[in-house]
Design an enzyme around this catalytic site. Structure first.
Site, PDB file in Angstrom:
ATOM      1  N   CYS A  58     -34.556  59.375 -54.243  1.00 28.12           N
ATOM      2  CA  CYS A  58     -33.292  58.929 -54.860  1.00 28.12           C
ATOM      3  C   CYS A  58     -33.402  58.873 -56.380  1.00 28.12           C
ATOM      4  CB  CYS A  58     -32.881  57.571 -54.306  1.00 28.12           C
ATOM      5  SG  CYS A  58     -34.111  56.250 -54.460  1.00 28.12           S
ATOM      6  N   HIS A 164     -32.990  51.253 -54.194  1.00 26.03           N
ATOM      7  CA  HIS A 164     -32.322  52.551 -54.282  1.00 26.03           C
ATOM      8  C   HIS A 164     -31.916  52.823 -55.723  1.00 26.03           C
ATOM      9  CE1 HIS A 164     -30.381  56.021 -52.569  1.00 26.03           C
ATOM     10  NE2 HIS A 164     -29.179  55.671 -53.009  1.00 26.03           N
ATOM     11  N   ASP A 182     -23.620  57.627 -54.719  1.00 25.81           N
ATOM     12  CA  ASP A 182     -24.833  57.504 -53.915  1.00 25.81           C
ATOM     13  C   ASP A 182     -25.434  58.883 -53.644  1.00 25.81           C
ATOM     14  OD1 ASP A 182     -26.822  56.881 -52.036  1.00 25.81           O
ATOM     15  OD2 ASP A 182     -25.626  55.243 -51.205  1.00 25.81           O
TER      16      ASP A 182
END
Length: 487
Positions: A58, A164, A182
């Protein structure tokens, strides 16, 4: 009894607190923000938005999106002729194998952004306030010259998972909501969240490091990244080399009796950790034999000319002249054989996409060639073997000497040039322990930034910042503002 394999296809976005970007309410929030001018950064980000290619990528995916949205040139090829930031290229501050297994820390992602040529302002929540955060969110929402990456805990949003990274794509001031783009699109879609809740999600402790999460504002580079050289840490050997350069070299030159520049070079070079030339690499173009005769575009020729200018500037330094004299007294053959073999294995790795650990170089040949005009270069040709299959690789690198003298002691990659820029990249404080004051003054003059041409200065500064940032990350130490070293 037959085993049933389960799999996961997306997740249901917990709403509230999040609002799906593509839902009727999400569209309404977007239109409101668009009318107020706080979605300017969104369009560049969405143009280069991508899904992380690994569950733990990520941070790398977020940084790739932002770097490409800012039109920062990586200076090296991704695939085919294209220069483009991809997760696979972001391996400066942490080996990709480690990131794939464990993810990446906040400070190492900041390091990666610096090393990639971006300007970064980074803050943990312990170093900032929600009001400061809101101001930065507005800054990157009303302009496409700044973008933000947030580090947060998913659990605060009732989502599965924990830590994240994702870019912030916009802001609705009336509702005080931020848009999270995201990068785990296989899991959750982009979504709006209350800014207060996003702050709470960032204001959590990372169990592994014991430190707060935070956010980073990324913009166009204050300096371009290295054109010809860059540091690499694909394996753990870089740790010992960085430690040697930053700690052992100052100790060696102060503890041993040195009375000439050549003796300093001898002390430094002969104690170098093995395979030091893997720590600094050429940003060179690798082609298989059939591609060598392809015509370069005007833009590619321009880049190649700039690289040759930088290399010429390295050759014209007084330090390089001392190093060439020192190297001329050494046995080149072993260095040449190893360097050529390693270069060919690295070329095969890039061409095949496989790890170089599975390759061995059966034979090598180093030739000096002339291009258009009087331009000179070196072609290292090798036959690389992997799993019984042979592959021929040609590596084009700039010549390491101005005079072309073909033969076993002529030109080779990663020799005098690498050693020269490594020493230039060390801080001036490295040489303060030399007891002979006249020699210390001479050495400081040889490595002085003031005497270097502008392009070479930028090259050396890039390496110096990389070296300092890598050391800082390895020691798990941080400066108050995560700023790149201001040398």
């Amino acid at each position: 009894m037959r085993m049933v394999m389960t799999s996961v296809y997306r997740r249901s976005l917990p709403s509230p607190p999040a609002i799906d970007f593509s839902s009727p309410e999400g569209k309404k929030i977007f239109n409101e923000a668009l009318q107020k001018g706080t979605m300017e950064g969104f369009f560049k980000l969405i143009s280069y938005f991508q899904t992380q290619s690994e569950p733990a990528y990520c941070g790398l995916a977020s940084l790739s999106v932002v770097l490409n949205a800012l039109s920062i040139d990586p200076g090296r090829k991704w695939k085919g002729p294209w220069r483009w930031f991809d997760e696979s290229m972001l391996d400066c501050c942490e080996p990709l194998e480690v990131v794939k297994e464990k993810g990446i820390t906040f400070e190492k992602l900041v390091c990666l952004a610096h090393c990639s040529g971006a300007k970064v302002e980074a803050f943990r929540t312990s170093q900032s306030t929600i009001d400061d955060f809101r101001k930065f969110v507005v800054t990157c929402s009303v302009s496409d010259n700044f973008h933000m990456i947030s580090s947060y805990d998913r659990g605060v949003f009732k989502q599965t998972g924990s830590g994240h990274f994702s870019p912030i794509g916009g802001y609705n001031a009336e509702r005080d909501m931020a848009l999270i783009l995201d990068v785990a699109r296989f899991k959750y879609p982009p979504h709006w969240v209350p800014l207060q809740l996003l702050w709470e999600a960032m204001d959590t402790i990372v169990q592994l490091t014991g430190k707060h999460r935070g956010f980073m504002l990324i913009s166009r580079p204050h300096r371009e990244p290295g054109l010809l050289y860059t540091l690499t840490c694909k394996d753990e050997r870089w740790i010992s080399i960085a430690k040697y350069l930053k700690e052992d070299v100052p100790r060696l030159v102060s503890s041993q009796h040195v009375d000439t520049v050549e003796k300093i070079l001898s002390v430094v070079f002969k104690s170098l950790p093995s395979k030091f030339n893997q720590f600094i690499r050429w940003v060179a173009e690798i082609r298989i034999t059939e591609d060598v005769n392809q015509h370069l575009s005007a833009e590619e020729k321009s880049r190649l000319n700039l690289k040759q200018v930088v290399l010429k500037e390295v050759h014209e330094t007084e330090l390089f002249k001392h190093i060439s004299k020192f190297f001329s007294s050494m046995d080149y053959e072993d260095i040449l054989t190893y360097s050529a073999a390693k270069a060919c294995c690295q070329g095969a790795e890039i061409l095949s996409g496989c790890s170089s650990k599975g390759f061995c170089c059966q034979e090598t040949c180093v030739k000096c060639v002339k291009g258009s005009g009087e331009a000179e270069g070196t072609v290292v040709t090798g036959v690389v073997v992997r799993n019984g299959n042979e592959q021929r690789v040609d590596l084009l690198v700039p010549a390491t000497q101005n005079d072309c003298e073909c033969g076993p002691k002529a030109n080779y990659p990663a020799g005098e040039d690498v050693f020269t820029v490594l020493l230039l990249a060390l801080t001036p404080q490295t040489w303060l322990g030399i007891t002979d004051q006249a020699l210390m003054h001479e050495m400081k003059q040889l490595v002085s930034m003031a005497s270097l041409p502008t392009m070479l200065q930028e090259e050396v500064l890039h390496l110096r910042r990389q070296l300092q940032l890598l050391k800082r990350c390895q020691e798990n130490k941080e400066e108050e503002d995560f700023a790149a070293p201001a040398y």
